[in-house]
Design a protein around this motif. Structure first.
Motif, PDB file in Angstrom:
ATOM      1  N   UNK A 179       0.826  -1.219   0.000  1.00 50.01           N
ATOM      2  CA  UNK A 179       0.000   0.000   0.000  1.00 50.01           C
ATOM      3  C   UNK A 179       0.857   1.265   0.000  1.00 50.01           C
ATOM      4  N   UNK A 180       2.031   1.194   0.624  1.00 52.20           N
ATOM      5  CA  UNK A 180       2.927   2.353   0.650  1.00 52.20           C
ATOM      6  C   UNK A 180       3.448   2.667  -0.747  1.00 52.20           C
ATOM      7  N   UNK A 239      -4.750   8.383  -0.195  1.00 49.95           N
ATOM      8  CA  UNK A 239      -5.431   8.328   1.105  1.00 49.95           C
ATOM      9  C   UNK A 239      -4.422   8.039   2.204  1.00 49.95           C
ATOM     10  N   UNK A 240      -4.583   8.708   3.337  1.00 42.94           N
ATOM     11  CA  UNK A 240      -3.628   8.538   4.435  1.00 42.94           C
ATOM     12  C   UNK A 240      -3.721   7.161   5.083  1.00 42.94           C
ATOM     13  N   UNK A 241      -4.928   6.651   5.202  1.00 43.45           N
ATOM     14  CA  UNK A 241      -5.133   5.353   5.842  1.00 43.45           C
ATOM     15  C   UNK A 241      -4.884   4.237   4.832  1.00 43.45           C
ATOM     16  N   UNK A 244      -7.802   2.129   3.691  1.00 43.42           N
ATOM     17  CA  UNK A 244      -8.805   2.729   2.797  1.00 43.42           C
ATOM     18  C   UNK A 244      -8.209   3.141   1.458  1.00 43.42           C
ATOM     19  N   UNK A 245      -6.916   2.972   1.300  1.00 43.88           N
ATOM     20  CA  UNK A 245      -6.207   3.400   0.084  1.00 43.88           C
ATOM     21  C   UNK A 245      -6.479   2.431  -1.063  1.00 43.88           C
ATOM     22  N   UNK A 246      -6.541   2.952  -2.278  1.00 43.41           N
ATOM     23  CA  UNK A 246      -6.703   2.108  -3.448  1.00 43.41           C
ATOM     24  C   UNK A 246      -5.413   1.321  -3.694  1.00 43.41           C
ATOM     25  N   UNK A 247      -5.515   0.007  -3.726  1.00 44.89           N
ATOM     26  CA  UNK A 247      -4.332  -0.829  -3.952  1.00 44.89           C
ATOM     27  C   UNK A 247      -4.617  -1.901  -5.007  1.00 44.89           C
TER      28      UNK A 247
END
Length: 280
Positions: A179-180, A239-241, A244-247
């Motif tokens: 995700x990062x 998105x910070x979280x 909840x980030x698109x991956x």
């Protein structure tokens, strides 16, 4: 033959492979000097190098060889003709949407290939994205932080990642996951579309981290002149979280592909113009 660049991890030279008669890039990992072939750290380095070598994708720089010289580990890699995305945007300003989407798609496909092999990049940023005179996009330094060993890097004081493009969870000390990397992609696309760094022109790491962990990267949705599907994609990637980030690589691809028409040629023209101007 010549110095290509310096960074927190080490120094890169263009060199000649005298056995095969080809140009290569040699990266000396000066951040982790002091290795010997008998160290456990050297065995780990070799393991990680083999993992990187298994990533066979045109969008990931090819690793030819590795070794240790006077205690400094090194990597021998494919050398690219062109420039980095960082230099290109600095020289050209915001990129046309088709060119920006072509670069973004290249990064996304390279990340997907690496993640499929279990390797996280951990430092997706414009200076690690190569663009060639043929319009090819190549992601460099894949898994370099893990390759060299985070503990050894931390001892030298080198920062793993670049604050402007570093995921918030990595800033909080969480071990970066896939995700990062997708956050890094979103931050790179933000730069390409706006010509601006995600958190403004400041070298103050504290200020950057405060903004990154506070309001985050400003949304692009509603920005005039941008396809809203693309603006929404950037916002979802940034998105910070991480939960909840698109991956989802498929969603990224489906959004970018319709917007890349003519992008490869546009990108090639921009790179050639930049290289020519630099030569002059």
């Amino acid at each position: 033959m010549r110095l290509l660049g310096r960074g927190g991890m080490g120094v890169v030279y263009e060199a000649e492979d005298t056995r095969l008669g080809r140009r290569v890039a040699v990266k000396m990992l000066t951040a982790v000097e002091g290795l010997t072939a008998q160290d456990a750290a050297w065995e780990r380095f070799q393991r990680e190098a083999r993992a990187l070598a298994r990533i066979e994708h045109p969008g990931v720089v090819t690793l030819y060889d590795n070794g240790v010289h006077d205690g400094t580990p090194y990597l021998v890699m494919q050398v690219l003709d062109g420039t980095s995305l960082a230099e290109l945007v600095l020289h050209s300003g915001p990129l046309p949407v088709p060119a920006a989407c072509t670069v973004a798609l290249g990064i996304a496909e390279a990340l997907e290939a690496g993640h499929h092999k279990g390797v996280v990049h951990r430092d997706v940023k414009p200076s690690n994205v190569g663009t060639t005179r043929g319009g090819r996009v190549v992601l460099q330094d894949f898994g370099l932080a893990r390759l060299a060993g985070e503990a050894a890097i931390t001892r030298t004081g080198a920062l793993i990642g670049t604050p402007q493009f570093m995921a918030p969870e990595a800033m909080r000390g969480v071990l970066p996951g896939p995700a990062a990397d997708w956050y890094g992609l979103g931050a790179c696309v933000f730069l390409m579309l706006t010509g601006e760094l995600p958190f403004g022109q400041t070298a103050d790491v504290g200020a950057i981290m405060e903004r990154a962990l506070g309001d985050g990267i400003r949304p692009l949705t509603g920005t005039g002149g941008l396809p809203q599907s693309l603006a929404g994609l950037v916002d979802e990637l940034c998105r910070q979280d991480p939960e909840r980030r698109l991956v989802d690589p498929r969603v990224v691809r489906d959004t970018l592909v319709p917007l890349t028409y003519g992008g490869t040629q546009t990108l090639a023209d921009l790179v050639k113009r930049h290289v020519r101007d630099e030569a002059v």
